[in-house]
Scaffold this motif. Structure first.
Motif, short mmCIF file in Angstrom:
data_model
loop_
_atom_site.label_atom_id
_atom_site.label_comp_id
_atom_site.label_asym_id
_atom_site.label_seq_id
_atom_site.Cartn_x
_atom_site.Cartn_y
_atom_site.Cartn_z
N ARG A 1 10.88 18.21 16.16
CA ARG A 1 12.07 18.01 17.35
C ARG A 1 13.12 18.73 16.91
NH1 ARG A 1 11.24 11.56 18.54
NH2 ARG A 1 9.02 11.85 19.29
N LYS A 2 13.53 18.79 15.59
CA LYS A 2 14.76 19.47 15.17
C LYS A 2 14.71 21.08 15.32
CE LYS A 2 17.97 20.14 11.18
NZ LYS A 2 18.12 19.76 9.65
N MET A 3 13.49 21.69 15.08
CA MET A 3 13.34 23.26 15.42
C MET A 3 13.25 23.29 17.04
SD MET A 3 13.45 24.48 12.62
CE MET A 3 12.72 26.16 12.86
N ALA A 4 12.83 22.44 17.68
CA ALA A 4 12.67 22.90 19.10
C ALA A 4 14.22 22.41 19.76
CB ALA A 4 11.62 21.61 19.75
N SER A 5 14.94 21.74 19.26
CA SER A 5 16.30 21.90 19.83
C SER A 5 17.37 22.62 19.27
CB SER A 5 16.79 20.25 19.59
OG SER A 5 17.01 20.15 18.24
N ALA A 6 16.77 23.46 18.14
CA ALA A 6 17.84 24.62 17.58
C ALA A 6 17.78 25.73 18.42
CB ALA A 6 17.15 24.94 16.40
N PRO A 7 19.02 26.24 18.64
CA PRO A 7 19.24 27.51 19.28
C PRO A 7 18.62 28.64 18.64
CG PRO A 7 21.33 26.89 18.23
CD PRO A 7 20.30 25.55 18.06
N GLU B 1 7.26 15.18 12.54
CA GLU B 1 7.70 14.87 13.80
C GLU B 1 9.23 15.29 14.07
OE1 GLU B 1 6.12 14.54 16.78
OE2 GLU B 1 4.06 14.49 15.44
N TRP B 2 10.05 14.72 13.00
CA TRP B 2 11.47 14.95 13.08
C TRP B 2 11.73 16.63 12.77
CZ3 TRP B 2 14.92 16.71 9.15
CH2 TRP B 2 16.30 16.52 9.63
N CYS B 3 11.16 17.20 12.15
CA CYS B 3 11.28 18.67 11.76
C CYS B 3 10.76 19.31 13.05
CB CYS B 3 10.45 19.04 10.58
SG CYS B 3 11.09 18.71 8.91
N ASP C 1 0.75 -1.06 0.23
CA ASP C 1 0.02 -0.02 -0.08
C ASP C 1 0.84 1.42 -0.15
OD1 ASP C 1 -2.17 1.79 0.29
OD2 ASP C 1 -2.66 1.20 2.16
N PRO C 2 1.14 1.78 -1.14
CA PRO C 2 2.19 3.01 -1.22
C PRO C 2 1.46 4.16 -0.67
CG PRO C 2 1.81 2.05 -3.31
CD PRO C 2 0.89 1.12 -2.39
N ALA C 3 0.34 4.32 -0.71
CA ALA C 3 -0.39 5.52 -0.10
C ALA C 3 -0.05 5.48 1.42
CB ALA C 3 -1.68 5.57 -0.51
N LEU C 4 -0.31 4.35 2.08
CA LEU C 4 0.06 4.29 3.47
C LEU C 4 1.28 4.64 3.80
CD1 LEU C 4 -1.06 3.58 6.29
CD2 LEU C 4 -0.41 1.29 5.85
N LEU C 5 2.19 4.10 2.82
CA LEU C 5 3.72 4.26 3.04
C LEU C 5 4.13 5.84 3.06
CD1 LEU C 5 6.42 3.03 3.81
CD2 LEU C 5 6.81 2.71 1.46
N LEU C 6 3.36 6.45 2.17
CA LEU C 6 3.62 8.04 1.96
C LEU C 6 3.21 8.72 3.16
CD1 LEU C 6 3.00 8.50 -1.96
CD2 LEU C 6 5.11 8.58 -0.60
N ALA C 7 1.74 8.24 3.58
CA ALA C 7 1.26 9.12 4.82
C ALA C 7 2.03 8.81 5.99
CB ALA C 7 -0.18 8.63 4.92
N LEU C 8 2.68 7.67 6.15
CA LEU C 8 3.37 7.38 7.49
C LEU C 8 4.78 8.05 7.37
CD1 LEU C 8 3.72 5.59 10.09
CD2 LEU C 8 4.59 3.72 8.77
N GLU C 9 5.31 8.28 6.21
CA GLU C 9 6.70 9.00 6.00
C GLU C 9 6.38 10.69 6.14
OE1 GLU C 9 10.02 9.80 2.45
OE2 GLU C 9 8.29 8.54 1.99
N LEU C 10 5.19 10.93 5.59
CA LEU C 10 4.97 12.34 5.82
C LEU C 10 4.89 12.70 7.53
CD1 LEU C 10 4.11 15.08 4.81
CD2 LEU C 10 1.90 14.41 4.62
N ILE C 11 4.07 11.93 8.36
CA ILE C 11 4.06 11.97 9.60
C ILE C 11 5.47 12.04 10.34
CG2 ILE C 11 3.26 10.91 11.86
CD1 ILE C 11 0.77 10.02 9.99
N VAL C 12 6.30 10.97 9.79
CA VAL C 12 7.36 10.88 10.76
C VAL C 12 8.42 12.14 10.34
CG1 VAL C 12 9.66 9.45 10.57
CG2 VAL C 12 7.34 8.18 10.80
#
Length: 56
Positions: free
Chosen positions: A44-50, A40-42, A26-37
């Motif tokens: 966390r990255k912005m929260a830890s940036a000085p 979240e990564w962005c 299910d490529p659509a599910l994979l794309l949705a999961l990748e977008l969510i991840v």
């Protein structure tokens, strides 16, 4: 493309294989999961940036 699946509980090998098969079929599910991840990564990255301060 290489993915690492992280889980919050211990999964059996069968559950992992089923999850991988579901994502592979299910490529659509994979794309949705990748977008969510990525979002979240962005966050966390912005929260830890000085913050930038203007030196006077």
């Amino acid at each position: 493309m290489c993915f690492v699946i992280s889980v919050s509980r211990v999964m059996t090998a069968r559950e992992v294989r089923e999850l991988c098969a579901e994502l592979r079929n299910d490529p659509a599910l994979l794309l949705a999961l990748e977008l969510i991840v990525k979002q979240e990564w962005c966050k966390r990255k912005m929260a830890s940036a000085p913050t930038l301060a203007i030196a006077q």
